[in-house]
Design an enzyme around this catalytic site. Structure first.
Site, short mmCIF file in Angstrom:
data_model
loop_
_atom_site.label_atom_id
_atom_site.label_comp_id
_atom_site.label_asym_id
_atom_site.label_seq_id
_atom_site.Cartn_x
_atom_site.Cartn_y
_atom_site.Cartn_z
N TYR A 1 -2.48 0.32 10.71
CA TYR A 1 -2.38 -0.16 9.32
C TYR A 1 -1.01 0.18 8.75
CZ TYR A 1 -3.85 -0.91 4.41
OH TYR A 1 -3.96 -1.33 3.11
N SER B 1 0.85 -1.19 0.00
CA SER B 1 0.00 0.00 0.00
C SER B 1 0.89 1.24 0.00
CB SER B 1 -0.86 0.02 1.26
OG SER B 1 -1.58 1.24 1.36
N1 LIG Z 1 -8.64 -0.44 -1.35
C1 LIG Z 1 -7.57 0.29 -1.11
O1 LIG Z 1 -7.65 1.55 -1.08
C2 LIG Z 1 -6.23 -0.36 -0.91
C3 LIG Z 1 -5.09 0.44 -1.06
C4 LIG Z 1 -3.84 -0.13 -0.86
C5 LIG Z 1 -3.74 -1.46 -0.54
N2 LIG Z 1 -4.86 -2.24 -0.38
C6 LIG Z 1 -4.67 -3.64 -0.03
O2 LIG Z 1 -5.20 -4.43 -1.07
C7 LIG Z 1 -5.55 -5.70 -0.55
C8 LIG Z 1 -6.97 -6.06 -1.03
O3 LIG Z 1 -7.88 -5.13 -0.48
P1 LIG Z 1 -9.18 -4.61 -1.27
O4 LIG Z 1 -9.03 -3.15 -1.44
O5 LIG Z 1 -9.46 -5.45 -2.45
O6 LIG Z 1 -10.29 -4.80 -0.11
P2 LIG Z 1 -11.54 -5.81 0.00
O7 LIG Z 1 -12.50 -5.60 -1.12
O8 LIG Z 1 -12.04 -5.63 1.39
O9 LIG Z 1 -10.89 -7.25 -0.15
C9 LIG Z 1 -10.11 -7.84 0.86
C10 LIG Z 1 -9.99 -9.32 0.56
O10 LIG Z 1 -9.13 -9.90 1.54
C11 LIG Z 1 -9.76 -11.06 2.05
N3 LIG Z 1 -9.33 -11.32 3.41
C12 LIG Z 1 -9.36 -10.47 4.46
N4 LIG Z 1 -8.92 -11.11 5.57
C13 LIG Z 1 -8.62 -12.39 5.18
C14 LIG Z 1 -8.15 -13.54 5.86
N5 LIG Z 1 -7.93 -13.52 7.17
N6 LIG Z 1 -7.95 -14.68 5.17
C15 LIG Z 1 -8.22 -14.71 3.84
N7 LIG Z 1 -8.67 -13.67 3.14
C16 LIG Z 1 -8.88 -12.52 3.81
C17 LIG Z 1 -11.26 -10.77 1.95
O11 LIG Z 1 -11.98 -12.00 1.85
P3 LIG Z 1 -12.84 -12.69 3.00
O12 LIG Z 1 -13.39 -11.59 3.88
O13 LIG Z 1 -13.89 -13.44 2.24
O14 LIG Z 1 -11.89 -13.60 3.70
C18 LIG Z 1 -11.32 -10.04 0.62
O15 LIG Z 1 -11.42 -10.95 -0.43
C19 LIG Z 1 -5.39 -5.62 0.96
O16 LIG Z 1 -4.16 -6.21 1.32
C20 LIG Z 1 -5.37 -4.12 1.22
O17 LIG Z 1 -4.67 -3.80 2.41
C21 LIG Z 1 -6.10 -1.70 -0.58
#
Ligand SMILES: NC(=O)c1ccc[n+]([C@@H]2O[C@H](COP(=O)([O-])OP(=O)(O)OC[C@H]3O[C@@H](n4cnc5c(N)ncnc54)[C@H](OP(=O)(O)O)[C@@H]3O)[C@@H](O)[C@H]2O)c1
Length: 247
Positions: free
Chosen positions: A146, A133
């Site tokens: 975070y 991130s």
């Molecule tokens: N959105 C942003 O602005 C942003 C920016 C920078 C980085 N990121 C990073 O990108 C990644 C994906 O996030 P996203 O934005 O796509 O958010 P999201 O839509 O909330 O997706 C998060 C995913 O992670 C899974 N997950 C969470 N905890 C888990 C666990 N304990 N075991 C297995 N799976 C788990 C969730 O699935 P389940 O709940 O079904 O397990 C979901 O599929 C994360 O690492 C986040 O920190 C996001």
């Protein structure tokens, strides 16, 4: 017409960046295996793109073991599972939230990577791509738990790249800024109004934008290691600088 590329594992593929990445990799010729806790969503995605779905909780060692037992061959691992909980200042830190973020974002990456590394190396041309991130590079008020987790992920990825030098495994990190997914909904405990306010007046990245970065990094020739890629929306110039258009 695509050529077979081997098996790609995507963690956290039940929504957002993970789901979009699974779609992009499948379209690019990878045999995709997806994991997450919400199996209903995962199975729907798998049926749509011809992937295999297995339950996975990256915070649970037994769940990781059971998942990896279903994946005898793997050439690409996308460590994507994770996210943020809360936006409390350090003075009001919820240590349980901090622990949960460390468990999912840092120890989750460690567990899955350690378990799949033998198969990834045995492929003869492996690759570990981790979603970090902008919060791994720049801190912001309310972000400490975070920030600490994502700074730690960045350290783990950097160490892994050094430890694997000379072996046939690439190690990449993709660090997005604001991406409109379920991220903010999860961060704010299901408060849809608060989550929507994060993106108000902004054209954020989409999950597909980040998925395309993963697909591109993974499809470079084997001798090319994209170490790190920071990708932000045009409306964002850092973790604390966002331009909001009048709505
Ligand atoms: N959105 C942003 O602005 C942003 C920016 C920078 C980085 N990121 C990073 O990108 C990644 C994906 O996030 P996203 O934005 O796509 O958010 P999201 O839509 O909330 O997706 C998060 C995913 O992670 C899974 N997950 C969470 N905890 C888990 C666990 N304990 N075991 C297995 N799976 C788990 C969730 O699935 P389940 O709940 O079904 O397990 C979901 O599929 C994360 O690492 C986040 O920190 C996001």
């Amino acid at each position: 017409m695509t050529t077979p590329r081997g098996t790609a594992v995507v963690t956290g593929a039940s929504s957002g960046i993970g789901a979009a990445t699974a779609r992009a990799l499948a379209a690019d010729g990878w045999e995709v295996v997806v994991g997450a806790r919400r199996l209903d969503r995962l199975e729907a995605l798998a049926a749509e793109i011809g992937a295999r779905a297995h339950p996975l909780d990256v915070t649970d060692a037994a769940s990781v073991d059971a998942f990896v037992a279903q994946v005898p061959a793997c050439r690409l691992l996308v460590n994507n599972a994770g996210g943020a909980l809360g936006l409390a200042p350090v003075a009001e830190a919820d240590v349980d939230d901090w622990r949960a973020m460390y468990e999912a974002n840092v120890l989750g990456v460690a567990r899955v990577t350690r378990a799949l590394l033998p198969a990834i190396e045995a492929s003869g041309d492996g690759h570990v791509v981790t979603i970090g991130s902008i919060a791994a590079h720049e801190s912001y008020p309310g972000g400490a738990g975070y920030n600490a987790a994502k700074f730690a992920v960045r350290a783990v990825v950097s160490v892994l790249r050094q430890e694997l030098l000379g072996r046939p495994v690439r190690v990449s990190e993709i660090d997005p800024g604001m991406v409109e997914t379920e991220f903010s909904l999860v961060r704010f405990g299901g408060d849809a109004e608060r989550a929507a306010a994060v993106y108000a007046g902004v054209t954020p990245l989409t999950a597909e934008d980040v998925a395309e970065c993963v697909r591109w990094v993974a499809s470079r020739p084997s001798h090319v290691n994209v170490d790190q890629m920071i990708v932000l929306a045009r409306d964002q110039a850092g973790a604390r600088q966002v331009h909001r258009h009048p709505t």
